[in-house]
Design an enzyme around this catalytic site. Structure first.
Site, mmCIF file in Angstrom:
data_model
loop_
_atom_site.group_PDB
_atom_site.id
_atom_site.type_symbol
_atom_site.label_atom_id
_atom_site.label_comp_id
_atom_site.label_asym_id
_atom_site.label_seq_id
_atom_site.Cartn_x
_atom_site.Cartn_y
_atom_site.Cartn_z
ATOM 1 N N ASP A 150 0.833 -1.192 0.000
ATOM 2 C CA ASP A 150 0.000 0.000 0.000
ATOM 3 C C ASP A 150 0.880 1.258 0.000
ATOM 4 O O ASP A 150 1.840 1.355 0.788
ATOM 5 C CB ASP A 150 -0.907 -0.006 1.225
ATOM 6 C CG ASP A 150 -1.720 -1.284 1.310
ATOM 7 O OD1 ASP A 150 -2.836 -1.305 0.793
ATOM 8 O OD2 ASP A 150 -1.206 -2.274 1.878
ATOM 9 N N ASP A 183 -19.484 2.448 16.986
ATOM 10 C CA ASP A 183 -18.891 3.777 16.861
ATOM 11 C C ASP A 183 -19.881 4.727 16.200
ATOM 12 O O ASP A 183 -21.087 4.633 16.437
ATOM 13 C CB ASP A 183 -17.590 3.657 16.047
ATOM 14 C CG ASP A 183 -16.542 4.678 16.431
ATOM 15 O OD1 ASP A 183 -16.725 5.847 16.073
ATOM 16 O OD2 ASP A 183 -15.548 4.302 17.080
ATOM 17 N N PRO A 191 -13.031 2.725 -0.717
ATOM 18 C CA PRO A 191 -12.332 1.693 -1.497
ATOM 19 C C PRO A 191 -11.352 0.857 -0.702
ATOM 20 O O PRO A 191 -11.010 -0.251 -1.120
ATOM 21 C CB PRO A 191 -11.607 2.501 -2.577
ATOM 22 C CG PRO A 191 -11.511 3.894 -2.034
ATOM 23 C CD PRO A 191 -12.750 4.078 -1.211
ATOM 24 N N ASP A 202 -27.817 0.540 12.645
ATOM 25 C CA ASP A 202 -27.772 1.923 13.115
ATOM 26 C C ASP A 202 -28.779 2.094 14.250
ATOM 27 O O ASP A 202 -29.994 2.033 14.040
ATOM 28 C CB ASP A 202 -28.123 2.874 11.956
ATOM 29 C CG ASP A 202 -28.017 4.340 12.344
ATOM 30 O OD1 ASP A 202 -27.946 4.645 13.549
ATOM 31 O OD2 ASP A 202 -28.014 5.189 11.427
ATOM 32 N N ASP A 209 -28.914 0.776 8.017
ATOM 33 C CA ASP A 209 -27.870 1.505 7.299
ATOM 34 C C ASP A 209 -26.968 2.245 8.285
ATOM 35 O O ASP A 209 -27.291 3.357 8.716
ATOM 36 C CB ASP A 209 -28.501 2.493 6.315
ATOM 37 C CG ASP A 209 -27.453 3.261 5.518
ATOM 38 O OD1 ASP A 209 -26.260 2.881 5.574
ATOM 39 O OD2 ASP A 209 -27.828 4.237 4.845
ATOM 40 N N HIS A 219 -15.217 9.262 12.209
ATOM 41 C CA HIS A 219 -14.447 8.624 13.271
ATOM 42 C C HIS A 219 -14.473 7.102 13.135
ATOM 43 O O HIS A 219 -13.441 6.424 13.225
ATOM 44 C CB HIS A 219 -15.014 9.055 14.627
ATOM 45 C CG HIS A 219 -14.282 8.551 15.815
ATOM 46 N ND1 HIS A 219 -14.553 7.332 16.418
ATOM 47 C CD2 HIS A 219 -13.276 9.097 16.548
ATOM 48 C CE1 HIS A 219 -13.757 7.154 17.455
ATOM 49 N NE2 HIS A 219 -12.973 8.214 17.563
ATOM 50 N N TYR A 323 -14.354 -1.375 33.287
ATOM 51 C CA TYR A 323 -14.894 -2.670 33.702
ATOM 52 C C TYR A 323 -13.831 -3.764 33.591
ATOM 53 O O TYR A 323 -13.074 -3.806 32.617
ATOM 54 C CB TYR A 323 -16.124 -3.040 32.873
ATOM 55 C CG TYR A 323 -17.292 -2.115 33.091
ATOM 56 C CD1 TYR A 323 -17.855 -1.955 34.353
ATOM 57 C CD2 TYR A 323 -17.831 -1.389 32.029
ATOM 58 C CE1 TYR A 323 -18.923 -1.092 34.558
ATOM 59 C CE2 TYR A 323 -18.897 -0.527 32.223
ATOM 60 C CZ TYR A 323 -19.436 -0.373 33.492
ATOM 61 O OH TYR A 323 -20.485 0.486 33.696
ATOM 62 N N VAL A 326 -13.058 -5.998 30.372
ATOM 63 C CA VAL A 326 -12.603 -5.342 29.147
ATOM 64 C C VAL A 326 -11.081 -5.223 29.125
ATOM 65 O O VAL A 326 -10.435 -5.165 30.163
ATOM 66 C CB VAL A 326 -13.249 -3.940 29.059
ATOM 67 C CG1 VAL A 326 -12.799 -3.188 27.815
ATOM 68 C CG2 VAL A 326 -14.767 -4.050 29.085
ATOM 69 N N ASP A 349 -4.786 -1.491 31.289
ATOM 70 C CA ASP A 349 -4.197 -2.775 30.908
ATOM 71 C C ASP A 349 -2.973 -2.636 30.006
ATOM 72 O O ASP A 349 -1.927 -3.199 30.293
ATOM 73 C CB ASP A 349 -5.238 -3.641 30.188
ATOM 74 C CG ASP A 349 -6.304 -4.150 31.123
ATOM 75 O OD1 ASP A 349 -5.964 -4.535 32.253
ATOM 76 O OD2 ASP A 349 -7.487 -4.156 30.745
ATOM 77 N N SER A 391 -8.845 6.592 21.057
ATOM 78 C CA SER A 391 -9.707 5.976 20.043
ATOM 79 C C SER A 391 -8.881 5.310 18.955
ATOM 80 O O SER A 391 -9.308 4.314 18.373
ATOM 81 C CB SER A 391 -10.604 7.030 19.397
ATOM 82 O OG SER A 391 -11.611 7.435 20.262
#
Length: 548
Positions: A150, A183, A191, A202, A209, A219, A323, A326, A349, A391
């Site tokens: 790439d 998200d 692409p 949703d 959708d 995001h 929690y 996780v 963690d 994020s």
């Protein structure tokens, strides 16, 4: 008492609690000592015991056929071998008197060395005992590391920090693994993503959708590209996984926020529609019993959940990262220092590349990934953007968990233990509130002997290999499952004096100490091996074990 009751009522009825996707992470509140036991002892090499390999299993198994789970260094053609003779002989003599016409000479490598193609593996047995044979070994493959084609890959310092190229030689992911990105939704026509997508939902508009309707920056699209951009396609960027399925679930609106109810619905939907891993690059400030229950339910049913620690630059980490079920993730910049915005605390963690725009000594300091937006006409514009945050750090760990799934690791609790126990220690010695267990390290989790960049470790020294034979010994526990032997712990190595400490889950196991002398990833007659039954109890240390 009344004040406490009022607070609980407020928390229960607060359906409008806001989840801000500053991308915070969640952490495991239990320490390893609360979920594992400790095996300690000393190992000694005794070459005089090499005549018989002292390896006894819970079920009859030919030790020469054992391929330890995820421990092979390379795939080897069992028919192709290299044989070195102690003196020159004619090729005809080699065929008839040494190979007994059970092998074909492919070519002469040097004066006394040949490449041989055998009719069967049985034909190889006994050749090493021939007085004219110096040694015989498989014709091991050699190849370049898998490097994406790439065009923007060179700018992706984050993937290079994680030493993914040697890992991609083993696995590039699997289309059988489904990762839910819960998200802001996604731009499904991108692409560099569209071929890796499955159906989503949703929960903002309550339809099928999950398209992100952001007019400036998607995001969710950026997060999804880190996990699994279509890779090696000559377009854009590479993802942690080359082969994976991304399930977009929209719970965050165009204003960057949403309710806990949306998030809970998204987790439950992903659980019921086949997700193996869930990425939560979002965070809220409040504990919620209903959110905690949905998290625990999903993890207890075999789904790994990875969440962001938060972008406030302070303690504690946020929810749902807080929690214990996780895997919570903080962020580091290009030189491995904690990012200025990354939340921290005793429950953090791991850390992963999230970017840090304040680091000016590197050409790229934030994370490049797929992105885009909807223009004024509502048409999608596809692009690649730079962004930073926990994020962005979180999907790196999510992508690594998906790679582990493709290698057969599926238990979320074991995956968390594995990643924490093999992380690259950063900051103060041992786990700490800023870095957790350290930088996620899938190469270490898969027992690949890959050096760690000294720029990342700073003043810490990370040995990629050792010359002392004792220190090359791998120590681990195994259990027998049908006909396949699997590790039940991570791998430990003794110090130069032979002393070792190994953490393992509770249970009755076989403790294995193995020196792979011919480096072929298998236990065979050339190796040194010792095995002893051991019982591990939670939070306890076994009596000292001596192995020879």
């Amino acid at each position: 008492m009344i004040a406490k009751l009022s607070r609980k009522i407020i928390l229960l009825i607060t359906s409008t609690i806001i989840i801000t996707f500053i991308i915070s992470g969640c952490t495991y509140q239990e320490t390893l000592s609360q979920t594992t036991g400790v095996i300690s002892g000393k190992i000694n090499i005794n070459p005089e015991k090499r005549e018989t390999v002292p390896f006894k299993l819970a079920q009859p198994t030919n030790s020469s056929d054992i391929n330890f789970y995820q421990m092979n260094t390379a795939a080897v053609d069992p028919a192709a071998y290299i044989i070195k003779l102690k003196q020159n002989v004619s090729e005809n003599y080699l065929k008839t008197e040494i190979l007994h016409n059970k092998g074909m000479v492919i070519r002469k490598i040097s004066t006394d060395t040949y490449k041989i193609d055998f009719q069967s593996r049985e034909a190889v047995v006994g050749l090493s005992e021939n007085s004219l044979v110096s040694y015989i070994e498989p014709d091991y493959p050699v190849h370049i590391q898998s490097i994406p084609g790439d065009p923007e890959y060179e700018k992706q310092w984050n993937l290079k920090m994680l030493n993914l190229e040697p890992v991609w030689d083993l696995t590039q992911g699997s289309r059988e693994v489904v990762v839910a990105v819960i998200d802001t939704g996604i731009l499904p026509g991108h692409p560099d993503l569209k071929n890796n997508l499955v159906a989503g939902y949703d929960f903002v508009d309550n339809d099928n959708d999950p398209t992100d309707n952001a007019t400036s920056f998607s995001h969710g699209t950026h997060v999804a590209g880190i996990i699994g951009a279509v890779t090696n396609n000559g377009v854009g960027v590479a993802g942690v996984n080359w082969q994976v399925k991304i399930m977009p679930v929209r719970v965050i609106g165009s204003d960057g926020s949403g309710g806990y109810s949306n998030l809970i619905s998204g987790i439950n939907w992903a659980l019921e529609h086949g997700a193996d891993v869930i990425n939560l690059s979002l965070a809220g400030s409040f504990d919620s019993r209903s959110l905690g229950d949905s998290i625990h339910n999903a993890v207890s049913r075999g789904i790994s959940i990875i969440a962001a620690a938060g972008n406030n630059g302070k303690t504690p980490i946020l929810y749902p990262a807080e929690y214990p079920d996780v895997i919570s993730v903080g962020a580091v910049g290009p030189i491995g220092q904690v990012s200025y915005y990354s939340n921290y605390g005793p429950d953090l963690d791991l850390v992963a590349p999230g970017g840090d725009s304040t680091e000016y000594n590197t050409p790229y300091n934030t994370i490049l990934s797929t992105s885009g937006y909807l223009n004024n006409s509502g048409k999608p514009v596809y692009e690649y953007s730079w962004a930073q945050g926990t994020s962005m750090a979180t999907p790196h760990v999510t992508g690594i968990v998906a790679l582990l799934h493709s290698m057969g690791y599926t238990d979320p609790y074991y995956i968390k233990y594995l990643l924490k126990s093999t992380a690259v220690d950063l900051g103060p010695e041992g786990e700490d509130s800023r870095y957790g267990a350290g930088l996620v390290n899938i190469a270490g989790a898969l027992n690949l002997d890959v050096p760690v960049d000294s720029n990342i470790t700073g003043n810490k020294t990370v040995e990629s290999s050792v010359s002392n034979p004792v220190s090359d010994i791998k120590i681990f526990t195994i259990y027998a499952d049908s006909e396949q032997l699997k590790q039940s712990s991570t791998i430990s190595r003794p110090d130069p004096e032979g002393n070792f400490i190994l953490e393992a889950p509770p249970g009755s196991w076989q403790l294995v100490a193995w020196l792979d002398r011919n480096i072929n990833g298998k236990i065979d007659s050339e190796d040194y091996v010792a095995v002893q039954n051991v019982t591990v109890k939670t939070g306890q240390e076994t009596p000292t074990i001596n192995l020879e």
